[in-house]
Design a protein around this motif. Structure first.
Motif, PDB file in Angstrom:
ATOM      1  N   THR A  84       0.841  -1.201   0.000  1.00 50.37           N
ATOM      2  CA  THR A  84       0.000   0.000   0.000  1.00 50.37           C
ATOM      3  C   THR A  84       0.875   1.249   0.000  1.00 50.37           C
ATOM      4  O   THR A  84       1.849   1.339   0.748  1.00 50.37           O
ATOM      5  N   LEU A  85       0.518   2.201  -0.863  1.00 52.86           N
ATOM      6  CA  LEU A  85       1.190   3.490  -0.906  1.00 52.86           C
ATOM      7  C   LEU A  85       0.140   4.581  -0.709  1.00 52.86           C
ATOM      8  O   LEU A  85      -0.950   4.507  -1.263  1.00 52.86           O
ATOM      9  N   VAL A  86       0.486   5.587   0.093  1.00 48.32           N
ATOM     10  CA  VAL A  86      -0.431   6.707   0.346  1.00 48.32           C
ATOM     11  C   VAL A  86       0.291   8.002  -0.027  1.00 48.32           C
ATOM     12  O   VAL A  86       1.440   8.229   0.372  1.00 48.32           O
ATOM     13  N   PHE A  87      -0.394   8.852  -0.801  1.00 47.96           N
ATOM     14  CA  PHE A  87       0.183  10.102  -1.274  1.00 47.96           C
ATOM     15  C   PHE A  87      -0.658  11.289  -0.822  1.00 47.96           C
ATOM     16  O   PHE A  87      -1.884  11.196  -0.717  1.00 47.96           O
ATOM     17  N   ASP A  88       0.022  12.404  -0.569  1.00 39.25           N
ATOM     18  CA  ASP A  88      -0.663  13.689  -0.404  1.00 39.25           C
ATOM     19  C   ASP A  88      -0.781  14.334  -1.780  1.00 39.25           C
ATOM     20  O   ASP A  88       0.139  14.245  -2.601  1.00 39.25           O
TER      21      ASP A  88
ATOM     22  N   GLY B 150      -5.133  19.635 -16.626  1.00 40.06           N
ATOM     23  CA  GLY B 150      -5.833  20.539 -17.531  1.00 40.06           C
ATOM     24  C   GLY B 150      -6.205  21.821 -16.816  1.00 40.06           C
ATOM     25  O   GLY B 150      -5.446  22.782 -16.786  1.00 40.06           O
ATOM     26  N   ILE B 151      -7.372  21.824 -16.196  1.00 39.41           N
ATOM     27  CA  ILE B 151      -7.822  23.012 -15.471  1.00 39.41           C
ATOM     28  C   ILE B 151      -6.979  23.250 -14.229  1.00 39.41           C
ATOM     29  O   ILE B 151      -6.662  24.387 -13.878  1.00 39.41           O
ATOM     30  N   VAL B 152      -6.611  22.178 -13.557  1.00 37.24           N
ATOM     31  CA  VAL B 152      -5.826  22.295 -12.334  1.00 37.24           C
ATOM     32  C   VAL B 152      -4.567  21.448 -12.438  1.00 37.24           C
ATOM     33  O   VAL B 152      -4.585  20.355 -13.014  1.00 37.24           O
ATOM     34  N   LYS B 153      -3.455  21.984 -11.917  1.00 36.25           N
ATOM     35  CA  LYS B 153      -2.198  21.261 -11.862  1.00 36.25           C
ATOM     36  C   LYS B 153      -1.851  21.019 -10.399  1.00 36.25           C
ATOM     37  O   LYS B 153      -2.090  21.873  -9.547  1.00 36.25           O
ATOM     38  N   PHE B 154      -1.305  19.836 -10.120  1.00 36.16           N
ATOM     39  CA  PHE B 154      -0.972  19.529  -8.731  1.00 36.16           C
ATOM     40  C   PHE B 154       0.191  18.543  -8.688  1.00 36.16           C
ATOM     41  O   PHE B 154       0.638  18.042  -9.719  1.00 36.16           O
ATOM     42  N   GLU B 155       0.644  18.270  -7.497  1.00 34.33           N
ATOM     43  CA  GLU B 155       1.739  17.332  -7.266  1.00 34.33           C
ATOM     44  C   GLU B 155       1.270  16.274  -6.284  1.00 34.33           C
ATOM     45  O   GLU B 155       0.491  16.567  -5.370  1.00 34.33           O
ATOM     46  N   ILE B 156       1.680  15.037  -6.497  1.00 32.12           N
ATOM     47  CA  ILE B 156       1.420  13.999  -5.502  1.00 32.12           C
ATOM     48  C   ILE B 156       2.748  13.582  -4.894  1.00 32.12           C
ATOM     49  O   ILE B 156       3.740  13.394  -5.611  1.00 32.12           O
ATOM     50  N   VAL B 157       2.780  13.460  -3.573  1.00 27.88           N
ATOM     51  CA  VAL B 157       4.004  13.150  -2.848  1.00 27.88           C
ATOM     52  C   VAL B 157       3.721  12.024  -1.873  1.00 27.88           C
ATOM     53  O   VAL B 157       2.742  12.108  -1.093  1.00 27.88           O
ATOM     54  N   VAL B 158       4.518  10.977  -1.922  1.00 33.09           N
ATOM     55  CA  VAL B 158       4.285   9.818  -1.054  1.00 33.09           C
ATOM     56  C   VAL B 158       4.479  10.221   0.406  1.00 33.09           C
ATOM     57  O   VAL B 158       5.377  10.982   0.750  1.00 33.09           O
ATOM     58  N   GLN B 159       3.603   9.737   1.252  1.00 35.00           N
ATOM     59  CA  GLN B 159       3.718  10.002   2.678  1.00 35.00           C
ATOM     60  C   GLN B 159       4.845   9.153   3.259  1.00 35.00           C
ATOM     61  O   GLN B 159       4.980   7.980   2.932  1.00 35.00           O
ATOM     62  N   LYS B 160       5.660   9.749   4.107  1.00 34.59           N
ATOM     63  CA  LYS B 160       6.809   9.057   4.698  1.00 34.59           C
ATOM     64  C   LYS B 160       6.366   8.214   5.887  1.00 34.59           C
ATOM     65  O   LYS B 160       5.428   8.559   6.593  1.00 34.59           O
TER      66      LYS B 160
END
Length: 205
Positions: A32-36, A195-205
């Motif tokens: 399991t991986l969890v991202f913000d 497209g309309i919104v740009k974002f970043e996903i970062v794995v939770q440590k």
């Protein structure tokens, strides 16, 4: 046959019997991986990706929830349910809700000799080639030597370009570019152009 030999043979048979029953009852392996999900230095949601391996099947599940503001408050939920068998895509279902209302239901299903792709219960596309790599694998399998991947969300194939240092660019059917960064073979972070919104996903440590 001596009693010693009978004892040795009997012990081997018992051992092999125990070993056989153990190997036939292998528990699934789960990762399991969890991202913000981050936009403008603010956490606007989360993404949880799960991989379960059992025998020749690999089941992936990904749940994404985003709360942001585009003119007005908007909540978007994505749910991916994807199954591979013997390293080949068998079924993928993507459900998208916006503000708690169904928006899209995309299904890709192997039908003996081809994939049938339907959107909102309406057959739309057919893919005849085997699909070995889909976008959900990007979380768990670094795309080394992979030139394209299948998008479960729109039934298209995306181009993957290696950038070096375990990073990759993915270009989708709308020509949007996402950048993925890996560490030890797993996704560590990604820059997503929605497209309309740009974002970043970062794995939770």
């Amino acid at each position: 046959m001596s009693s010693i030999n009978q004892f040795i043979i009997g012990s081997v048979v018992v051992f092999l019997g125990l070993f056989s029953s153990t190997t036939n009852d292998v528990r699934p392996i789960k990762s399991t991986l969890v991202f913000d999900i981050i936009s403008k230095n603010k956490i606007i949601g989360d993404l949880k990706a799960t991989k379960i391996i059992k025998d020749s099947k690999v089941h992936y599940k990904c749940i994404t929830s985003i709360n942001t503001r585009i003119i007005k408050e908007i909540q978007v939920n994505y749910e991916y349910d994807v199954t591979f068998e013997n390293n080949k895509l068998k079924k993928a279902n993507v459900l998208i809700d916006i503000n708690d209302k169904p928006y899209a239901d995309i299904l890709t299903k192997w039908e003996i000799a081809y994939y049938q792709i339907s959107k909102n219960d309406k057959n739309e596309l057919v893919v005849e080639e085997d699909i070995k790599y889909a976008t959900i694998l990007l979380y768990f399998v670094e795309p080394v030597n992979i030139e394209r991947c299948y998008s479960e969300q729109d039934g298209s194939f995306n181009t993957i370009i290696p950038l070096g240092n375990h990073s990759y660019k993915k270009i989708n059917s709308k020509n949007h570019e996402n950048i993925y960064y890996y560490k030890y073979g797993f996704l560590e972070r990604a820059e997503i152009n929605g497209g309309i919104v740009k974002f970043e996903i970062v794995v939770q440590k």
